[in-house]
Design a protein around this motif. Sequence first.
Motif, PDB file in Angstrom:
ATOM      1  N   GLN B  50       8.653  -5.873  12.141  1.00 42.41           N
ATOM      2  CA  GLN B  50       8.434  -4.486  12.536  1.00 42.41           C
ATOM      3  C   GLN B  50       8.176  -3.619  11.320  1.00 42.41           C
ATOM      4  OE1 GLN B  50      11.577  -2.846  14.903  1.00 42.41           O
ATOM      5  NE2 GLN B  50      10.219  -1.444  15.939  1.00 42.41           N
ATOM      6  N   ALA B  51       8.980  -3.880  10.283  1.00 38.09           N
ATOM      7  CA  ALA B  51       8.808  -3.106   9.049  1.00 38.09           C
ATOM      8  C   ALA B  51       7.423  -3.349   8.472  1.00 38.09           C
ATOM      9  CB  ALA B  51       9.893  -3.477   8.035  1.00 38.09           C
ATOM     10  N   LYS B  52       6.999  -4.622   8.535  1.00 41.45           N
ATOM     11  CA  LYS B  52       5.671  -4.961   8.012  1.00 41.45           C
ATOM     12  C   LYS B  52       4.585  -4.265   8.819  1.00 41.45           C
ATOM     13  CE  LYS B  52       2.814  -8.907   6.744  1.00 41.45           C
ATOM     14  NZ  LYS B  52       2.519 -10.304   6.947  1.00 41.45           N
ATOM     15  N   ARG B  53       4.765  -4.231  10.176  1.00 41.71           N
ATOM     16  CA  ARG B  53       3.757  -3.582  11.033  1.00 41.71           C
ATOM     17  C   ARG B  53       3.652  -2.118  10.713  1.00 41.71           C
ATOM     18  NH1 ARG B  53       5.577  -6.763  15.160  1.00 41.71           N
ATOM     19  NH2 ARG B  53       6.992  -5.159  15.931  1.00 41.71           N
ATOM     20  N   LYS B  54       4.831  -1.504  10.453  1.00 44.51           N
ATOM     21  CA  LYS B  54       4.857  -0.064  10.249  1.00 44.51           C
ATOM     22  C   LYS B  54       4.467   0.295   8.822  1.00 44.51           C
ATOM     23  CE  LYS B  54       8.180   1.479  13.719  1.00 44.51           C
ATOM     24  NZ  LYS B  54       9.489   2.071  13.954  1.00 44.51           N
ATOM     25  N   SER B  55       4.501  -0.679   7.897  1.00 48.99           N
ATOM     26  CA  SER B  55       4.259  -0.314   6.503  1.00 48.99           C
ATOM     27  C   SER B  55       2.821   0.150   6.350  1.00 48.99           C
ATOM     28  CB  SER B  55       4.559  -1.496   5.584  1.00 48.99           C
ATOM     29  OG  SER B  55       3.507  -2.432   5.660  1.00 48.99           O
ATOM     30  N   LEU B  56       2.649   1.136   5.468  1.00 44.87           N
ATOM     31  CA  LEU B  56       1.343   1.745   5.301  1.00 44.87           C
ATOM     32  C   LEU B  56       0.262   0.729   4.981  1.00 44.87           C
ATOM     33  CD1 LEU B  56       2.030   5.063   3.334  1.00 44.87           C
ATOM     34  CD2 LEU B  56       1.203   4.795   5.664  1.00 44.87           C
ATOM     35  N   GLY B  57       0.619  -0.250   4.176  1.00 43.21           N
ATOM     36  CA  GLY B  57      -0.371  -1.229   3.746  1.00 43.21           C
ATOM     37  C   GLY B  57      -1.001  -2.006   4.884  1.00 43.21           C
ATOM     38  N   GLN B  58      -0.318  -2.037   6.042  1.00 45.88           N
ATOM     39  CA  GLN B  58      -0.866  -2.780   7.174  1.00 45.88           C
ATOM     40  C   GLN B  58      -1.997  -2.034   7.848  1.00 45.88           C
ATOM     41  OE1 GLN B  58       0.092  -6.032   8.441  1.00 45.88           O
ATOM     42  NE2 GLN B  58       0.732  -5.909   6.324  1.00 45.88           N
ATOM     43  N   TRP B  59      -1.990  -0.691   7.746  1.00 44.84           N
ATOM     44  CA  TRP B  59      -2.977   0.061   8.511  1.00 44.84           C
ATOM     45  C   TRP B  59      -3.713   1.110   7.695  1.00 44.84           C
ATOM     46  CZ3 TRP B  59      -2.434   5.356   9.009  1.00 44.84           C
ATOM     47  CH2 TRP B  59      -1.177   5.883   8.667  1.00 44.84           C
ATOM     48  N   LEU B  60      -3.316   1.359   6.447  1.00 39.91           N
ATOM     49  CA  LEU B  60      -3.965   2.405   5.667  1.00 39.91           C
ATOM     50  C   LEU B  60      -4.294   1.906   4.267  1.00 39.91           C
ATOM     51  CD1 LEU B  60      -4.836   5.413   5.520  1.00 39.91           C
ATOM     52  CD2 LEU B  60      -2.574   5.904   4.580  1.00 39.91           C
ATOM     53  N   GLU B  61      -5.542   2.080   3.871  1.00 40.65           N
ATOM     54  CA  GLU B  61      -5.937   1.788   2.500  1.00 40.65           C
ATOM     55  C   GLU B  61      -6.405   3.090   1.855  1.00 40.65           C
ATOM     56  OE1 GLU B  61      -7.879  -2.460   3.794  1.00 40.65           O
ATOM     57  OE2 GLU B  61      -9.030  -1.152   2.454  1.00 40.65           O
ATOM     58  N   ILE B  62      -5.938   3.319   0.653  1.00 37.06           N
ATOM     59  CA  ILE B  62      -6.374   4.501  -0.089  1.00 37.06           C
ATOM     60  C   ILE B  62      -7.007   4.027  -1.383  1.00 37.06           C
ATOM     61  CG2 ILE B  62      -5.655   6.642  -1.211  1.00 37.06           C
ATOM     62  CD1 ILE B  62      -3.306   6.755   0.700  1.00 37.06           C
ATOM     63  N   GLY B  63      -8.172   4.530  -1.659  1.00 34.69           N
ATOM     64  CA  GLY B  63      -8.840   4.205  -2.908  1.00 34.69           C
ATOM     65  C   GLY B  63      -9.618   5.409  -3.386  1.00 34.69           C
ATOM     66  N   GLY B  64     -10.407   5.209  -4.390  1.00 35.19           N
ATOM     67  CA  GLY B  64     -11.205   6.342  -4.868  1.00 35.19           C
ATOM     68  C   GLY B  64     -11.861   6.039  -6.186  1.00 35.19           C
ATOM     69  N   ASP B  65     -12.332   7.102  -6.817  1.00 40.60           N
ATOM     70  CA  ASP B  65     -13.008   6.933  -8.094  1.00 40.60           C
ATOM     71  C   ASP B  65     -13.012   8.237  -8.857  1.00 40.60           C
ATOM     72  OD1 ASP B  65     -15.127   7.106  -5.680  1.00 40.60           O
ATOM     73  OD2 ASP B  65     -15.897   8.280  -7.366  1.00 40.60           O
ATOM     74  N   TYR B  66     -13.017   8.084 -10.172  1.00 35.26           N
ATOM     75  CA  TYR B  66     -13.213   9.227 -11.046  1.00 35.26           C
ATOM     76  C   TYR B  66     -14.416   8.904 -11.944  1.00 35.26           C
ATOM     77  CZ  TYR B  66     -13.252  12.119 -15.103  1.00 35.26           C
ATOM     78  OH  TYR B  66     -13.702  12.955 -16.106  1.00 35.26           O
ATOM     79  N   ARG B  67     -15.236   9.910 -12.188  1.00 36.19           N
ATOM     80  CA  ARG B  67     -16.368   9.712 -13.091  1.00 36.19           C
ATOM     81  C   ARG B  67     -16.546  10.913 -14.010  1.00 36.19           C
ATOM     82  NH1 ARG B  67     -22.442   9.193 -10.824  1.00 36.19           N
ATOM     83  NH2 ARG B  67     -22.464  11.470 -10.981  1.00 36.19           N
ATOM     84  N   PHE B  68     -16.656  10.616 -15.303  1.00 35.64           N
ATOM     85  CA  PHE B  68     -17.162  11.589 -16.262  1.00 35.64           C
ATOM     86  C   PHE B  68     -18.601  11.190 -16.539  1.00 35.64           C
ATOM     87  CE2 PHE B  68     -17.898  14.203 -19.832  1.00 35.64           C
ATOM     88  CZ  PHE B  68     -18.527  13.423 -20.802  1.00 35.64           C
TER      89      PHE B  68
END
Lengths: 107, 563
Positions: B50-68
């Motif tokens: 249950q904890a694994k199901r509810k953990s953010l990593g199971q349903w949400l990915e956050i990424g991004g980028d920075y550029r100069f």
Amino acid sequence: MKRAASVMVAVAFLVFGFFAVSSIAHADEIKVVGVITKIEVAKDGKSATVTLKDNETGNPVAVNVTDDLTLDKFNDHRILEGDGIRCKYEVINGKNESKFFKKTAGC
Amino acid sequence: MKRFIRNAAAASLLLGMALPVSAMAADQDLDQKVDSLAKEVEGIKRDAAQAKRKSLGQWLEIGGDYRFRMDGLWGQTAAFTDVTKTFANTEQTLQSNFFNSAPVPPGFPSWQNQIGGLMNFSNNMKQVSSFSGAQTFLANNQQMLQGIGNFAVQVPAYKPENETLNTNRFGINLHAKPIQDVTVNARLVGYKTFGSQDDSAFSNNGNTAFFGDRVGVFDGSIGHVPTSSLLDIDRAYATWSNVLGQPLWFSLGRRPSNNGIPSNLRLNNERPGNAGTPAMMIDYAFDGGTIGWAPDIDALPGAYAKICYGRGFESGFSSPTNSLKDTEFLGIAVIPVDTDPLRVWLQWNKGWNVFDFPVMKNTAFGDTAPAVELGSIEQWGAGSMSTLKNVGPGSLNFFAETGLSITHPNDNVSANAGFQGLLTGTFFNPEAPSDKTGWSVNLGTRYDYTPTATKFGFEFNHGSKNWITFAPAADDLWTSKLGTRGNVYEGYIIQELKLQPISSYTSKVFFRLGYQYYDFEYTNSNNWVGAPVKIADIKPTDMMLLTPVKTAQDLYATFEVHF
């Protein structure tokens, strides 16, 4: 514009019809749509055992993948645990051998 | 003795009977403990699952980028007569003469009447929206036109340059899986120039801009040209896949319709997959939707097709003063093969009710907005891309694609653009509407040298006189290179840091050094208003809304972090 639109619709139907006709199902192939729960690539890199959780039944299905393009994607991490997969396999010598393995399409 | 033996036997018998009982009791106790432990383990497993199901990593990915990014920009313009400066000069000179009571030349009306005449001319001009109406208006206002010509502001050829234009860009990507087969993707982007909170650095600081797609920022380019610190929604769409158990998908939102193939190579992005549009045809932030189908065809690995819709302009409520229609786009994409060694794409697009000017604020023309629909634009395109691994100590990527554009003007002309139509006419010189066909070709290659994670790329594209595309969101500061009417050459080197990724498997940090050379053969690249004029034929007396550029160069360097 109406004529062009009609031509476009006709072309679209032709294209989709071509795809429909080209899709030939093998009688002994089993289809599974599910989420990858585990990927185990063999040490020699020539095969991988992928466990899918079947969307319909919830049961795990282990499939042996041997095509190079898919193995490449495992190595490059372009296919990961948690990805949705559409897979077709045949049971050969008691093993589920993948014949078709790709990520769920969508954008 | 007998009694002893009898008693001993009885005692033994009793003991013998008692032992199993006590052993049984011990067994039972053990069984109970084992059962209890087993239940406890099951409970722990359930809680962990249950904890694994509810953990953010199971349903949400956050990424991004920075550029100069640092750009050195150099250009060469042609001499021309600036329309905006001419009208401003006319108004200012007349007003100045009026306020200073300057003597009126013989035969001319008073300054006050001349000012009034100019205002009437401008107001009446805005009422004209058809080709025939424009011809009549110009025929009836020859004297005023000659008068304005007396105040013409000619701009001699010069070399605009900005040796160091520095920008920051930050993007956040979200990928959520709320329920089975449904995903939500979003990308928020902030893109700004060092020391600035507006678009003046690329739009020429309030002076006459160089290209139509860089006059200012609008809905199709926001997040892709440097503006301010604000985070803009570049992408936000929800997708339902495996519809009814079939390889069908349905998606709505602000589309991933920019930075598509093959621009992923020079941008060092991952291949877009099913998402995206061919960059030479569509590089435009659209709001719309897609229906797609990826049939399981053994002979056509990765095949899919999709129908895409987008709205380029929302016209709002109709009224006696607003008869504009929404600008709408439709595209049909067929990708018969999509694998690493080979990707083939075919695409048809059409845009209806194409506007003359998008909604923009604080441009050299002031605030702009669509005033008239000029017709429709159709595109056809085809291309292929290949990634071959183990070519020497690395991989080789290459692509080739071509496009055809056909404009279908209606009878309308843009008063704000001096009666120019859809690829027709020049300022105050309208042309009868006729379809115009243009074409383009785009070729390129990139070699990825694995031992040092160095990538070398080269690209060339050519656009014909009447080539037009929808690519204002391209990552080019002068103008979208794939919409150029002429030739563009680009070479670049990417050097990745060979360090272990931590935040995700696709995390990377790299430097990029590149150079672009634009050789324009015709004016108005990336602009569908007005007929292109051959650069070599431009005369200083030619009235133009935009500064004609002969050649342009961009030397750029970036430092980028993808996480």
